[in-house]
Write a protein that holds these residues in place. Structure first.
Motif, PDB file in Angstrom:
ATOM      1  N   MET A 160      -3.824 -14.419   1.758  1.00  0.00           N
ATOM      2  CA  MET A 160      -3.068 -13.568   2.672  1.00  0.00           C
ATOM      3  C   MET A 160      -3.762 -12.210   2.804  1.00  0.00           C
ATOM      4  O   MET A 160      -4.643 -11.881   2.028  1.00  0.00           O
ATOM      5  CB  MET A 160      -1.633 -13.381   2.161  1.00  0.00           C
ATOM      6  N   PHE A 161      -3.361 -11.443   3.815  1.00  0.00           N
ATOM      7  CA  PHE A 161      -3.998 -10.139   4.001  1.00  0.00           C
ATOM      8  C   PHE A 161      -2.956  -9.045   4.164  1.00  0.00           C
ATOM      9  O   PHE A 161      -1.830  -9.269   4.610  1.00  0.00           O
ATOM     10  CB  PHE A 161      -4.971 -10.154   5.186  1.00  0.00           C
ATOM     11  N   LEU A 162      -3.359  -7.854   3.757  1.00  0.00           N
ATOM     12  CA  LEU A 162      -2.511  -6.666   3.807  1.00  0.00           C
ATOM     13  C   LEU A 162      -2.962  -5.793   4.972  1.00  0.00           C
ATOM     14  O   LEU A 162      -4.045  -5.217   4.938  1.00  0.00           O
ATOM     15  CB  LEU A 162      -2.628  -5.883   2.495  1.00  0.00           C
ATOM     16  N   ALA A 163      -2.143  -5.685   6.023  1.00  0.00           N
ATOM     17  CA  ALA A 163      -2.430  -4.835   7.181  1.00  0.00           C
ATOM     18  C   ALA A 163      -1.292  -4.975   8.179  1.00  0.00           C
ATOM     19  O   ALA A 163      -0.557  -5.971   8.175  1.00  0.00           O
ATOM     20  CB  ALA A 163      -3.747  -5.226   7.849  1.00  0.00           C
ATOM     21  N   ASP A 164      -1.125  -3.946   9.019  1.00  0.00           N
ATOM     22  CA  ASP A 164      -0.317  -4.085  10.221  1.00  0.00           C
ATOM     23  C   ASP A 164      -1.039  -3.305  11.313  1.00  0.00           C
ATOM     24  O   ASP A 164      -2.198  -2.935  11.153  1.00  0.00           O
ATOM     25  CB  ASP A 164       1.135  -3.645   9.975  1.00  0.00           C
ATOM     26  N   MET A 165      -0.400  -3.046  12.446  1.00  0.00           N
ATOM     27  CA  MET A 165      -1.073  -2.392  13.563  1.00  0.00           C
ATOM     28  C   MET A 165      -1.639  -1.029  13.170  1.00  0.00           C
ATOM     29  O   MET A 165      -2.608  -0.550  13.764  1.00  0.00           O
ATOM     30  CB  MET A 165      -0.106  -2.239  14.741  1.00  0.00           C
ATOM     31  N   ALA A 166      -1.045  -0.378  12.168  1.00  0.00           N
ATOM     32  CA  ALA A 166      -1.529   0.940  11.751  1.00  0.00           C
ATOM     33  C   ALA A 166      -2.979   0.864  11.277  1.00  0.00           C
ATOM     34  O   ALA A 166      -3.780   1.765  11.545  1.00  0.00           O
ATOM     35  CB  ALA A 166      -0.644   1.501  10.640  1.00  0.00           C
ATOM     36  N   GLN A 167      -3.338  -0.204  10.582  1.00  0.00           N
ATOM     37  CA  GLN A 167      -4.699  -0.314  10.065  1.00  0.00           C
ATOM     38  C   GLN A 167      -5.701  -0.606  11.178  1.00  0.00           C
ATOM     39  O   GLN A 167      -6.858  -0.220  11.093  1.00  0.00           O
ATOM     40  CB  GLN A 167      -4.775  -1.398   8.984  1.00  0.00           C
ATOM     41  N   LEU A 168      -5.267  -1.270  12.238  1.00  0.00           N
ATOM     42  CA  LEU A 168      -6.147  -1.504  13.375  1.00  0.00           C
ATOM     43  C   LEU A 168      -6.540  -0.186  14.028  1.00  0.00           C
ATOM     44  O   LEU A 168      -7.659  -0.011  14.497  1.00  0.00           O
ATOM     45  CB  LEU A 168      -5.452  -2.409  14.401  1.00  0.00           C
ATOM     46  N   ALA A 169      -5.597   0.778  14.017  1.00  0.00           N
ATOM     47  CA  ALA A 169      -5.840   2.071  14.670  1.00  0.00           C
ATOM     48  C   ALA A 169      -6.266   3.152  13.691  1.00  0.00           C
ATOM     49  O   ALA A 169      -6.460   4.301  14.089  1.00  0.00           O
ATOM     50  CB  ALA A 169      -4.573   2.514  15.403  1.00  0.00           C
TER      51      ALA A 169
END
Length: 590
Positions: free
Chosen positions: A89-98
């Protein structure tokens, strides 16, 4: 996704978890993990060490190779576990994309090995590896949607639900897809605990508790945007290929297509992405969505797409002026920020609903007078009788949406028929809904109330000559539109007699499409004189603009090369002739 915690989940969140758990928390295969290694580096964490801390920047996405990670939100005065991440699994949401601060804490339950994919490589990954990129992007979007439904992982607002400043901030956060929790002192005992914890007296409300723990007293949208990472200082040394003012459908389309074609893009929005279209309850005549889509969802997808391709987007960033910088660059002044420098500028500031000429109407704005209909307003007037003014598509969409939330919608239309200004499908729907009371040739003439709270609305019906009065606490207005061009005063951008921006052949035969009276400055969408005021038309103009910008930039580069060759051939110019004047001037091109 939520594995524990003391808070009952909202029905939409529960349904999303049940139906889409595998998409929210996908487990990447061994081969997918191997492919990811070329985009990142191996990182190790000891038991109890934080991979992410709420309110602090995270370097990117973590893919768990071994060990387990607990994801926890900071909820009011206590913490609550959201989920547990297993290997794959991975830890991220849209905040990490930006590259924005984390909305949650992530803690290693034991020794953890992970792949760290930095934000800029994450954007490259989702573009170059289509299959893996689709899995990751879907998960990022769904995770943000889940946090919004839960009100988890964002900031905390403390204040009365009906307070105008709270309504304004809730709208800003909701329409910008940022999770938050509201603690109303009249409804939540936690509000007193929160105030005591931060040593705040009730007279200081409203209060915002940022994810980082910073406390803001009665902040404006810009202060809130900075505390959650939606706004940061512009780098004055950076030269963008294209700076876009306005994140409505046309601005978002231009940002998406320009960044996807390799241009360095900056998008500035003074309030919320999506513009007026983003507040539409349901758009049913947009190509490709036969069952309709909410304006908020459509704008949110476009915003995520533009982020995916690397567009830099700042919210609550108000353009305050336009000026020349040198022969090859333009400069935007930005309120409470550094200037932005670009080779080309697109104005996509759209139009906003007009305030009716009713004496004293400004007393009720924010708390009782509304220019859009979102879940925030629907909760405020749930089960009540309301008045809605307007006869266009936006008014019709709002009336249909609110009819499911309120007891009665008194819809007042100045014209003799809805057919003059509204699509047929909306007219049919309005006529079929029993609790929409349509009044034609009707105009609001008076409002009564005190302390900013509306109590009564009076309107005149021309057909019968009657003046009617009803006890109403909420008034919705969707009439006319004024262009967002006041910030261009003195810039030299030519406007028509209604304040919309003139472009192309309206100015001179052969002038570039969408180009204003200033070279390198373009206008698209509703703010442009003569444009079709529809979402699809605005998106089309944003897409068309990119090809025009490419041509404009190529011409400028070729001109600079020719001048460079000429200067080397004839030597430096005399001091009085050195350089050209600012390019930001009315064009003489015919």
């Amino acid at each position: 996704m939520m594995s524990g915690g003391r808070r009952a989940m909202a029905a939409p969140a529960t349904k999303m978890i049940e139906n889409r758990r595998e998409q929210i928390l996908p487990v990447l295969s061994q081969s997918e993990r191997e492919r990811l290694k070329r985009f990142g580096d191996i990182a190790h964490f000891a038991k109890g060490q934080y991979l992410a801390t709420t309110g602090e920047n995270v370097p990117g996405m973590y893919v768990i190779l071994s060990g387990h990670v607990v994801v926890r939100e900071r909820h009011g005065v206590a913490d609550s576990d959201l989920t547990r991440l297993d290997p794959g699994m991975f830890l991220a949401d849209m905040a990490q994309l930006a590259g924005q601060p984390s909305l949650v804490d992530a803690i290693a339950e034991e020794a953890v090995e992970a792949i760290l994919v930095p934000s800029h490589r994450l954007r490259a990954l989702v573009v170059t590896d289509a299959a893996l990129g689709e899995t990751i992007m879907r998960a990022l979007i769904l995770r943000r949607a889940l946090l919004l439904d839960l009100g988890a992982g964002g900031l905390v607002l403390v204040g009365r639900r009906s307070l105008g400043r709270i309504v304004r901030l809730q709208n800003f956060l909701l329409r910008n897809a940022f999770p938050h929790q509201l603690l109303d002192p009249e409804e939540h005992g936690e509000a007193d605990d929160m105030l005591h914890r931060f040593n705040i007296t009730p007279d200081k409300l409203p209060v915002v508790i940022c994810p980082s723990g910073e406390v803001l007293i009665d902040p404006d949208e810009a202060a809130v945007a900075r505390c959650i990472g939606l706004l940061h200082d512009i780098d004055p040394a950076q030269i963008y290929d294209l700076a876009i003012v306005g994140a409505g459908p046309s601005g978002l389309a231009a940002a998406l297509y320009a960044s996807s074609e390799g241009l360095r893009v900056l998008l500035l929005e003074s309030s919320v992405f999506g513009g007026q279209a983003g507040a539409s309850a349901r758009i049913e005549n947009y190509l490709g969505f036969p069952t309709g889509i909410s304006g908020r969802a459509l704008a949110g997808r476009a915003y995520a797409q533009a982020q995916k391709f690397g567009a830099e987007m700042l919210l609550a960033a108000r353009a305050a002026g336009l000026e020349g910088y040198d022969a090859a660059r333009l400069r935007l002044t930005v309120a409470d920020n550094q200037p932005a420098t670009a080779r080309a500028i697109a104005i996509a500031t759209g139009a906003r609903y007009r305030r009716p000429a009713i004496p004293g109407i400004e007393r009720f704005e924010g708390s009782c007078l509304h220019y859009w209909a979102t879940p925030v307003e629907a909760r405020l007037c749930h089960g009540e009788e309301i008045v809605l003014v307007g006869g266009g598509n936006s008014a019709g969409q709002a009336a249909v949406y609110l009819s499911g939330q309120v007891r009665c919608v008194r819809m007042l239309v100045r014209g003799k028929s809805l057919a003059e200004s509204m699509s047929r499908y909306l007219i049919d729907r309005i006529e079929a809904i029993p609790n929409i009371d349509l009044r034609l040739q009707a105009t609001v003439t008076g409002l009564k109330g005190s302390a900013g709270q509306l109590r009564e609305v009076t309107w005149h019906e021309e057909a019968t000559g009657r003046d009617l009065r009803r006890p109403i606490r909420h008034l919705f207005v969707f009439i006319g539109a004024d262009p967002g061009t006041e910030w261009l005063q003195g810039s030299g951008v030519r406007l028509d007699n209604r304040g919309f921006i003139m472009t192309g052949d309206q100015l001179a035969e052969g002038r570039r499409q969408f180009e204003t009276s200033l070279d390198g400055v373009f206008a698209i969408g509703d703010v442009r004189s003569g444009s079709t005021k529809r979402v699809a038309a605005a998106v089309g103009e944003g897409a068309q603009l990119v090809q025009i910008i490419h041509g404009y930039l190529e011409e400028g580069a070729a001109r600079d090369r020719e001048e460079s060759v000429s200067r080397r051939a004839i030597g430096p110019p005399a001091p009085a002739e050195a350089g050209r004047g600012p390019r930001l001037s009315p064009s003489r091109r015919k």
